[in-house]
Design an enzyme around this catalytic site. Structure first.
Site, PDB file in Angstrom:
ATOM      1  N   GLU A 256       0.899  -1.146   0.000  1.00 24.20           N
ATOM      2  CA  GLU A 256       0.000   0.000   0.000  1.00 24.20           C
ATOM      3  C   GLU A 256       0.933   1.190   0.000  1.00 24.20           C
ATOM      4  O   GLU A 256       1.640   1.428   0.980  1.00 24.20           O
ATOM      5  CB  GLU A 256      -0.856  -0.081   1.265  1.00 24.20           C
ATOM      6  CG  GLU A 256      -2.170   0.605   1.144  1.00 24.20           C
ATOM      7  CD  GLU A 256      -2.139   1.897   1.887  1.00 24.20           C
ATOM      8  OE1 GLU A 256      -1.875   2.912   1.210  1.00 24.20           O
ATOM      9  OE2 GLU A 256      -2.371   1.894   3.097  1.00 24.20           O
ATOM     10  N   CYS A 295      -2.681   8.368   3.533  1.00 14.26           N
ATOM     11  CA  CYS A 295      -2.561   7.724   2.226  1.00 14.26           C
ATOM     12  C   CYS A 295      -3.814   7.989   1.384  1.00 14.26           C
ATOM     13  O   CYS A 295      -3.773   7.924   0.168  1.00 14.26           O
ATOM     14  CB  CYS A 295      -2.320   6.239   2.396  1.00 14.26           C
ATOM     15  SG  CYS A 295      -3.471   5.452   3.510  1.00 14.26           S
TER      16      CYS A 295
HETATM   17  P1  NDP Z   1       9.405   4.588   3.599  1.00 14.55           P
HETATM   18  O1  NDP Z   1       8.977   3.833   2.415  1.00 14.55           O
HETATM   19  O2  NDP Z   1      10.794   5.076   3.668  1.00 14.55           O
HETATM   20  O3  NDP Z   1       9.190   3.721   4.923  1.00 14.55           O
HETATM   21  C1  NDP Z   1       8.075   2.903   5.117  1.00 14.55           C
HETATM   22  C2  NDP Z   1       8.469   1.764   6.026  1.00 14.55           C
HETATM   23  O4  NDP Z   1       9.468   0.980   5.405  1.00 14.55           O
HETATM   24  C3  NDP Z   1       9.067   2.212   7.347  1.00 14.55           C
HETATM   25  O5  NDP Z   1       8.694   1.324   8.370  1.00 14.55           O
HETATM   26  C4  NDP Z   1      10.552   2.109   7.086  1.00 14.55           C
HETATM   27  O6  NDP Z   1      11.296   1.994   8.259  1.00 14.55           O
HETATM   28  C5  NDP Z   1      10.589   0.845   6.273  1.00 14.55           C
HETATM   29  N1  NDP Z   1      11.771   0.699   5.477  1.00 14.55           N
HETATM   30  C6  NDP Z   1      12.429   1.623   4.752  1.00 14.55           C
HETATM   31  N2  NDP Z   1      13.476   1.073   4.143  1.00 14.55           N
HETATM   32  C7  NDP Z   1      13.490  -0.229   4.496  1.00 14.55           C
HETATM   33  C8  NDP Z   1      14.361  -1.306   4.213  1.00 14.55           C
HETATM   34  N3  NDP Z   1      15.390  -1.178   3.411  1.00 14.55           N
HETATM   35  N4  NDP Z   1      14.077  -2.495   4.770  1.00 14.55           N
HETATM   36  C9  NDP Z   1      13.028  -2.667   5.583  1.00 14.55           C
HETATM   37  N5  NDP Z   1      12.186  -1.664   5.885  1.00 14.55           N
HETATM   38  C10 NDP Z   1      12.422  -0.460   5.354  1.00 14.55           C
HETATM   39  O7  NDP Z   1       8.401   5.716   3.778  1.00 14.55           O
HETATM   40  P2  NDP Z   1       8.410   6.931   4.796  1.00 14.55           P
HETATM   41  O8  NDP Z   1       7.692   6.441   5.990  1.00 14.55           O
HETATM   42  O9  NDP Z   1       9.750   7.516   5.008  1.00 14.55           O
HETATM   43  O10 NDP Z   1       7.595   7.934   3.932  1.00 14.55           O
HETATM   44  C11 NDP Z   1       8.144   8.447   2.724  1.00 14.55           C
HETATM   45  C12 NDP Z   1       7.056   8.792   1.754  1.00 14.55           C
HETATM   46  O11 NDP Z   1       6.296   7.640   1.476  1.00 14.55           O
HETATM   47  C13 NDP Z   1       6.046   9.781   2.253  1.00 14.55           C
HETATM   48  O12 NDP Z   1       6.500  11.078   2.141  1.00 14.55           O
HETATM   49  C14 NDP Z   1       4.891   9.484   1.353  1.00 14.55           C
HETATM   50  O13 NDP Z   1       5.058  10.133   0.120  1.00 14.55           O
HETATM   51  C15 NDP Z   1       4.967   8.001   1.168  1.00 14.55           C
HETATM   52  N6  NDP Z   1       4.059   7.305   2.078  1.00 14.55           N
HETATM   53  C16 NDP Z   1       2.905   6.854   1.559  1.00 14.55           C
HETATM   54  C17 NDP Z   1       1.987   6.236   2.362  1.00 14.55           C
HETATM   55  C18 NDP Z   1       0.756   5.721   1.795  1.00 14.55           C
HETATM   56  O14 NDP Z   1       0.083   4.961   2.479  1.00 14.55           O
HETATM   57  N7  NDP Z   1       0.351   6.061   0.606  1.00 14.55           N
HETATM   58  C19 NDP Z   1       2.208   6.065   3.802  1.00 14.55           C
HETATM   59  C20 NDP Z   1       3.470   6.594   4.250  1.00 14.55           C
HETATM   60  C21 NDP Z   1       4.347   7.156   3.389  1.00 14.55           C
HETATM   61  P3  NDP Z   1      12.159   3.201   8.839  1.00 14.55           P
HETATM   62  O15 NDP Z   1      11.202   4.282   9.180  1.00 14.55           O
HETATM   63  O16 NDP Z   1      12.809   2.623  10.034  1.00 14.55           O
HETATM   64  O17 NDP Z   1      13.104   3.602   7.764  1.00 14.55           O
END
Ligand code: NDP
Length: 673
Positions: A256, A295
């Site tokens: 998602e 989202c």
């Molecule tokens: P990320 O994709 O960076 O992170 C989402 C999750 O993935 C977090 O728990 C993060 O952990 C984890 N993650 C990141 N890299 C890895 C990895 N290599 N291995 C395992 N887990 C990993 O999103 P952000 O939360 O930083 O948000 C960035 C952008 O994503 C937002 O600005 C938005 O545009 C979009 N977003 C969209 C959503 C939606 O539902 N449509 C919801 C949230 C974000 P950790 O925080 O520890 O890095």
């Protein structure tokens, strides 16, 4: 300073080497640290698979549903503490309720559905039995059983509680242990919630583990029975999805991710209509709730070309009244973004959108948040843009995850749907219209590109749940850019954690496997009338075959006069004979049902408490005066409702003297014992 732990293998681990800092979104102050370089991913997964999984599976659906309810009740009693902690994430009191109460509500819904809609024992059945031969001696049906691995839930920062619970509820109900990996920026809130759930004392050990910080090599160790569900950015989803072990082992991966949701104002909704106001309210709420970090937030506002100015004016007027600042301050309606980094990212994306759209309200110039504690870093002012939907490109592919949205004019509904589809797959589109024809055209144009379409108007607005609120009963997810996954949607979500298997065999084998009667399965021996037997004594497959009863013309006429149903097919021989379905006058279908009850009922007071309905009724053959009918009543399915009684579903066949089934149905009764 909060030391955010990880709960792995039944013990809490404090943050260690490699821990990351978490800052208060409002003050910028360092408040916590999370993460650990010492994660033993092998032990983590084995603990879930070997310790949590077997106990969860042995519990059955009902006990697991009760466990969810106990968790929900326990969290309800502690939610003030979660609200308080959530202020550090930048949200307002209303935002915390969306997250915390929304999460608890999701647990309650799955608990209730688990009790009502899932079987007490045996596998979850999917669909009906299909027969492959004329004699009905070989058929097949689909069953779902829990996967025997672990579900790894990678969550986004924006909903530290709901984001965890909306995945956890169906997962635990399915019988699959979870490893929760929250986003670091809000991991302290998730951790507090996990501690509360463990303290509730209802989760078997190994059912829930928490990893804050990095996942180490967890994903590389996943196997064919494991599942990953992810919420976050498209970029991370792509990276994680491509993990060789996931591809090699066909590990289910549900994503998602980004979504450029649209809301469409119907062409019928003029500035004085209730729909126009409703539209403006919904757009405003979606721009400002969680400071736009949802989202499902409305990123693209589609209105008839002639209404663009009026809509901009109305949304701007509402935004002008929205006080942005420290969410603890009285009167503040929109708080901070989760971090200075996110604010920077949103402003960068707003610049991209601004390269092809005109800023018509808001922006950072002259903006400063209210409240003494509010340090500007993570605060972003609302940004309302206006763009030409056909010329603009970035507005359809840039998700500024904050209070940023763009108004665009459309020519007609087909054009509006085409613009919405340029988002290349979204979670939700809403249509605010009072015209059913507009709604119909819009839904057919939008559905293929959206996981959910939300219609609202003056008739539904009081009870409507909001464009941005994923309901546990409804599917949440979307095609393409939105990740291609599906979450929630009632019991559908439980099946995401189960294997669907086609089982083929004789009716007797299928009955043994499924625990429910299958047509053609041999009778299970029993003595006496089944209505004399208590719930616990009845066995699926036990049969009552009644005596026969002749149906006379007098019976039909008596029934017609008594009930007032003097339809010609029962009363007029010549007219009935002209009807292609009947040879002449026939017995009423309802007469057959009534006589059937008269044949199978045991009249004395006994364990059968009530007749609660009948389902799947079909009248298959006409019955004419002089025919005789008898009834075959088979215990088809049982479901305990309370310690004192349960529901028994009986397969009823009404047979003619020649052995033909003239009517069949399922009768539902409540039976004591
Ligand atoms: P990320 O994709 O960076 O992170 C989402 C999750 O993935 C977090 O728990 C993060 O952990 C984890 N993650 C990141 N890299 C890895 C990895 N290599 N291995 C395992 N887990 C990993 O999103 P952000 O939360 O930083 O948000 C960035 C952008 O994503 C937002 O600005 C938005 O545009 C979009 N977003 C969209 C959503 C939606 O539902 N449509 C919801 C949230 C974000 P950790 O925080 O520890 O890095």
């Amino acid at each position: 300073m909060i030391e955010v732990g990880s709960y792995v293998g039944g013990v809490w681990m404090a943050p260690g080497e490699g821990a990351r800092d978490i800052h208060d979104a409002v003050t910028g102050e360092r408040i916590a640290r999370a993460g650990n370089g010492a994660l033993d991913a092998g032990a983590l997964l084995e603990h879930g698979r070997r310790v949590g999984g077997p106990v969860l599976r042995a519990m059955g659906f009902k006990a697991r549903a009760k466990m969810l309810k106990a968790l929900a009740l326990h969290l309800s009693g502690q939610k003030e503490a979660l609200y308080e902690l959530s202020y550090t994430t930048g949200g307002t009191a209303v935002d915390h309720m969306i997250d915390v109460d929304g999460g608890i509500g999701t647990l309650f819904v799955f608990a209730s559905k688990g009790v009502k809609e899932l079987p007490e024992e045996g596998p979850l059945l999917d669909g009906e039995v299909e027969f492959f031969g004329k004699a009905g001696s070989f058929g097949g049906r689909h069953i779902c059983v829990p996967l025997q691995g672990v579900a790894v839930h990678v969550n986004a920062f924006n909903f530290p509680v709901w984001g965890m619970l909306e995945k956890l509820a169906p997962c635990l109900l399915a019988g699959v242990p979870a490893v929760v990996k929250p986003a670091t920026a809000t991991a302290h809130v998730t951790e507090a919630c996990v501690r509360m759930m463990l303290e509730a004392g209802v989760l078997p050990e190994g059912a829930l583990q928490l990893v804050t910080g990095g996942l180490g090599d967890t994903l590389d160790r996943l196997g064919p029975q494991d599942v990953v569900t992810f919420t976050g950015s498209a970029e991370t989803a792509l990276k994680l999805r491509g993990t060789p072990a996931l591809l090699r082992n066909s590990v289910r991966f549900t994503a998602e991710q980004d979504s450029l949701n649209a809301s469409i104002l119907g062409p019928d909704a003029g500035p004085d209509s209730p729909e126009f106001d409703l539209f403006v309210k919904e757009v405003h709420r979606e721009m400002t709730a969680k400071a736009g970090q949802k989202c499902t937030a409305i990123r693209r506002i589609l209105v008839p070309e002639a209404r663009v100015d009026a809509v901009i004016e109305a949304i701007s007027a509402r935004l002008a009244k929205t006080v942005v600042g420290d969410p603890r301050e009285e009167g503040v309606r929109m708080g901070a973004l989760v971090s200075a980094g996110q604010a920077e990212d949103v402003l960068e994306k707003a610049r991209v959108i601004g390269s092809e759209a005109e800023l018509v309200y808001g922006g950072m110039e002259g903006f400063s948040p209210v409240g003494d504690r509010a340090v500007p870093g993570a605060f972003v002012a609302p940004h309302l843009f206006r763009a030409d939907p056909d010329a603009a490109r970035r507005v359809h592919d840039t998700e500024a995850f904050g209070p940023v949205s763009t108004v665009m004019g459309y020519r007609d509904i087909a054009h509006a749907c085409e613009i919405a589809a340029r988002g290349e797959g979204s979670l939700v589109a809403s249509v605010i219209t009072h015209d059913p024809a507009v709604a119909q055209e819009a839904v057919m144009g939008l559905a293929a590109w959206h996981g959910r379409v939300y219609l609202n108007d003056r008739m539904s607005m009081k009870e409507s749940t909001g464009h941005g609120a994923p309901m546990p009963q409804m599917v949440h997810g979307g095609p393409g850019r939105a990740g291609g996954g599906e979450e929630l949607g009632g019991i559908r979500a439980v099946k995401h954690y189960m294997q669907r298997t086609a089982v083929q065999g004789s009716p007797e084998m299928l009955r043994a496997v499924s625990g429910v009667q299958v047509k053609g399965a041999p009778e299970v021996a029993s003595e006496g009338h089944p209505f004399r037997r208590k719930f616990g004594e009845l066995e699926v497959g036990q049969v009552l075959q009644t005596e026969a009863r002749e149906i006379t013309l007098e019976d039909i006429e008596h029934f017609a006069e008594f009930t007032g149903d003097t339809f010609y097919a029962h009363m007029d021989e010549a007219a009935a004979a002209r009807n292609p379905f009947f040879p002449g006058r026939v017995a009423h279908g309802y007469l057959l049902l009534s006589f059937a009850a008269g044949l199978f009922v045991d009249p004395e007071e006994g364990p059968v408490l009530a007749n609660t309905g009948l389902e799947k009724l079909a009248f298959l053959q006409p019955v004419v005066p002089g025919d005789s009918i008898s009834v075959r009543l088979t215990v088809a399915r049982k479901k305990r409702r309370t310690a004192e009684h349960g529901e028994v579903r009986w397969a009823v066949e009404i047979l003619r003297q020649d052995g033909e089934v003239v009517a069949e149905y399922e009768l539902l009764t409540m039976v004591a014992g």
